[in-house]
Write a protein that holds these residues in place. Structure first.
Motif, PDB file in Angstrom:
ATOM      1  N   ARG A 280      -6.702  13.321  -2.248  1.00 55.20           N
ATOM      2  CA  ARG A 280      -6.999  12.156  -1.413  1.00 55.20           C
ATOM      3  C   ARG A 280      -8.029  11.276  -2.117  1.00 55.20           C
ATOM      4  O   ARG A 280      -7.950  10.048  -2.076  1.00 55.20           O
ATOM      5  CB  ARG A 280      -7.527  12.617  -0.047  1.00 55.20           C
TER       6      ARG A 280
ATOM      7  N   ILE B 124       0.957   4.085  -3.020  1.00 53.17           N
ATOM      8  CA  ILE B 124       0.753   5.520  -2.796  1.00 53.17           C
ATOM      9  C   ILE B 124       1.940   6.314  -3.320  1.00 53.17           C
ATOM     10  O   ILE B 124       1.770   7.328  -4.021  1.00 53.17           O
ATOM     11  CB  ILE B 124       0.528   5.802  -1.292  1.00 53.17           C
TER      12      ILE B 124
ATOM     13  N   LEU C  57      -5.816   5.799   4.763  1.00 52.80           N
ATOM     14  CA  LEU C  57      -4.911   6.514   3.860  1.00 52.80           C
ATOM     15  C   LEU C  57      -3.967   7.402   4.661  1.00 52.80           C
ATOM     16  O   LEU C  57      -2.755   7.413   4.409  1.00 52.80           O
ATOM     17  CB  LEU C  57      -5.710   7.362   2.869  1.00 52.80           C
ATOM     18  N   THR C  58      -4.507   8.142   5.623  1.00 51.75           N
ATOM     19  CA  THR C  58      -3.674   9.016   6.461  1.00 51.75           C
ATOM     20  C   THR C  58      -2.603   8.217   7.187  1.00 51.75           C
ATOM     21  O   THR C  58      -1.435   8.618   7.233  1.00 51.75           O
ATOM     22  CB  THR C  58      -4.546   9.758   7.492  1.00 51.75           C
TER      23      THR C  58
ATOM     24  N   ASN D 104      -1.309   5.319   6.319  1.00 52.66           N
ATOM     25  CA  ASN D 104      -0.324   4.822   5.355  1.00 52.66           C
ATOM     26  C   ASN D 104       0.636   5.915   4.904  1.00 52.66           C
ATOM     27  O   ASN D 104       1.836   5.675   4.762  1.00 52.66           O
ATOM     28  CB  ASN D 104      -1.031   4.216   4.143  1.00 52.66           C
TER      29      ASN D 104
ATOM     30  N   ILE E  60      -9.268   0.529   1.133  1.00 54.87           N
ATOM     31  CA  ILE E  60      -8.675   1.484   2.053  1.00 54.87           C
ATOM     32  C   ILE E  60      -9.653   2.611   2.328  1.00 54.87           C
ATOM     33  O   ILE E  60     -10.377   3.059   1.444  1.00 54.87           O
ATOM     34  CB  ILE E  60      -7.350   2.040   1.470  1.00 54.87           C
TER      35      ILE E  60
ATOM     36  N   LEU F 299      -6.658   3.059  -5.066  1.00 50.62           N
ATOM     37  CA  LEU F 299      -6.393   1.922  -4.192  1.00 50.62           C
ATOM     38  C   LEU F 299      -7.571   0.949  -4.201  1.00 50.62           C
ATOM     39  O   LEU F 299      -7.396  -0.264  -4.259  1.00 50.62           O
ATOM     40  CB  LEU F 299      -6.097   2.405  -2.770  1.00 50.62           C
TER      41      LEU F 299
ATOM     42  N   ASP G 219     -10.527   6.535   4.305  1.00 48.16           N
ATOM     43  CA  ASP G 219      -9.880   7.838   4.413  1.00 48.16           C
ATOM     44  C   ASP G 219      -8.883   7.849   5.575  1.00 48.16           C
ATOM     45  O   ASP G 219      -7.762   8.343   5.443  1.00 48.16           O
ATOM     46  CB  ASP G 219     -10.939   8.924   4.611  1.00 48.16           C
TER      47      ASP G 219
ATOM     48  N   LEU H  97      -6.299   9.104  -4.671  1.00 44.53           N
ATOM     49  CA  LEU H  97      -5.521   8.042  -4.033  1.00 44.53           C
ATOM     50  C   LEU H  97      -6.426   6.915  -3.544  1.00 44.53           C
ATOM     51  O   LEU H  97      -6.161   5.739  -3.787  1.00 44.53           O
ATOM     52  CB  LEU H  97      -4.713   8.615  -2.868  1.00 44.53           C
ATOM     53  N   ILE H  98      -7.507   7.294  -2.871  1.00 45.09           N
ATOM     54  CA  ILE H  98      -8.423   6.280  -2.330  1.00 45.09           C
ATOM     55  C   ILE H  98      -9.084   5.499  -3.446  1.00 45.09           C
ATOM     56  O   ILE H  98      -9.171   4.267  -3.419  1.00 45.09           O
ATOM     57  CB  ILE H  98      -9.478   6.941  -1.417  1.00 45.09           C
TER      58      ILE H  98
ATOM     59  N   ASN I  98       0.829  -1.204   0.000  1.00 45.41           N
ATOM     60  CA  ASN I  98       0.000   0.000   0.000  1.00 45.41           C
ATOM     61  C   ASN I  98       0.865   1.257   0.000  1.00 45.41           C
ATOM     62  O   ASN I  98       0.577   2.227  -0.709  1.00 45.41           O
ATOM     63  CB  ASN I  98      -0.930   0.017   1.213  1.00 45.41           C
TER      64      ASN I  98
END
Length: 230
Positions: free
Chosen positions: A174, A160, A193-194, A196, A188, A181, A190, A177-178, A156
C-alpha cells in the motif's frame, strides 16, 4: 533497471536502504573499501549516487569532487549533519539534492524518482498495452478488454492496475501504491486507495477479473496471473 551506488558506512542503514530500494526494482551497490570509492564507481557505472558526508578515509564532499571530475551522474547527499553550510557545500560541489537523516523512505524514493525522470527522461508511460489473464490492458485509453467485454477505468484506477500488472504475482505494498500516486501528482490518502481498489475490482468483475486483484492483509495487493497464488 537503474543502478544506484550507495556510499554509506552504517551497515544497518545501508542494508535497510538497499532492501527498500530493491523492492522498487533498483539495483543497489555498496562500498567494500572506503578508500577505493572511485574504483567501485568506475566498475558499477551507476545511474545515481547516494552518499553520506561522514565516511571513513575521506568524507562525502571529497568523493563528490572526485565523481564530478569524471561524471555528471546525479548525486543525493544523505547526512545527519544539519548545518546550513553542509547543505550549501553539497550543492556547490555538484550535489543534486540533500536528505537529512533520519528521513522517511517515501521522501527519499520520491526524490530519487524525480531526479531520474528529469535526468534520463524516464517515464512509466512508455508501454501503452499489456496482456493480463487474456485481457488487453490499454494504459493510454484506460480500458481493459477481453472476450467477456470491455470496461473503462478512471485514471487513478488504471494507474493502480498498471502498477499491479507490471508486478503481477508479486505483492505491491500500500505504501508503494500511495507513494507512486503522490509522486505522479495524483494526491491520494490511505482511505482513498482502498476505495479506488474496491471500485477497480467491481469494474473488473464485469469481465470476470475482479478476483484476480487479491488483498494481502497487512502487506498490500497482488495482480494474479491466471489462478496463481502467492
Amino acid at each position: 533497471m537503474f543502478k544506484i551506488l550507495l556510499i554509506e558506512d552504517d551497515k544497518s542503514l545501508f542494508e535497510e536502504i538497499q532492501t527498500r530500494l530493491t523492492q522498487w526494482s533498483y539495483e543497489v551497490h555498496g562500498i567494500d573499501d572506503f578508500g577505493q570509492v572511485m574504483e567501485k564507481f568506475s566498475s558499477v557505472q551507476p545511474d545515481l549516487v547516494l552518499i553520506d558526508i561522514q565516511l571513513p578515509s575521506y568524507d562525502g564532499f571529497h568523493w563528490c569532487r572526485m565523481i564530478r571530475a569524471h561524471s555528471n551522474v546525479p548525486i543525493i547527499f544523505l547526512s545527519s549533519r544539519d548545518h546550513p553550510m553542509d547543505m550549501v557545500m553539497a550543492m556547490q560541489l555538484g550535489g543534486d539534492d540533500f536528505v537529512q537523516k533520519p528521513f522517511h523512505f517515501e521522501v527519499l524514493i520520491a526524490k530519487i524518482q524525480a531526479i531520474l525522470r528529469r535526468v534520463y527522461n524516464y517515464s512509466t508511460d512508455t508501454v501503452k498495452l499489456k496482456t493480463w489473464n487474456g485481457a488487453t490492458v490499454d494504459f493510454e485509453k484506460n480500458e481493459v478488454e477481453n472476450d467477456a467485454g470491455k470496461v473503462e477505468l478512471t485514471k487513478n484506477e488504471m494507474f493502480i492496475l498498471k502498477l499491479l500488472v507490471e508486478q503481477k504475482n508479486k505483492i505491491v505494498s500500500r505504501e508503494k501504491l500511495i507513494t507512486s500516486l503522490w509522486d505522479d501528482e495524483r494526491f491520494i490518502s490511505d482511505n482513498t486507495l482502498t476505495v479506488n481498489v474496491n471500485r477497480l475490482r467491481k469494474k473488473l468483475d464485469d469481465i470476470g477479473l475482479g478476483q484476480q486483484i487479491e488483498t494481502k492483509v497487512g502487506q498490500g495487493y497482488c495482480a494474479l496471473e491466471a489462478a496463481d497464488k502467492l
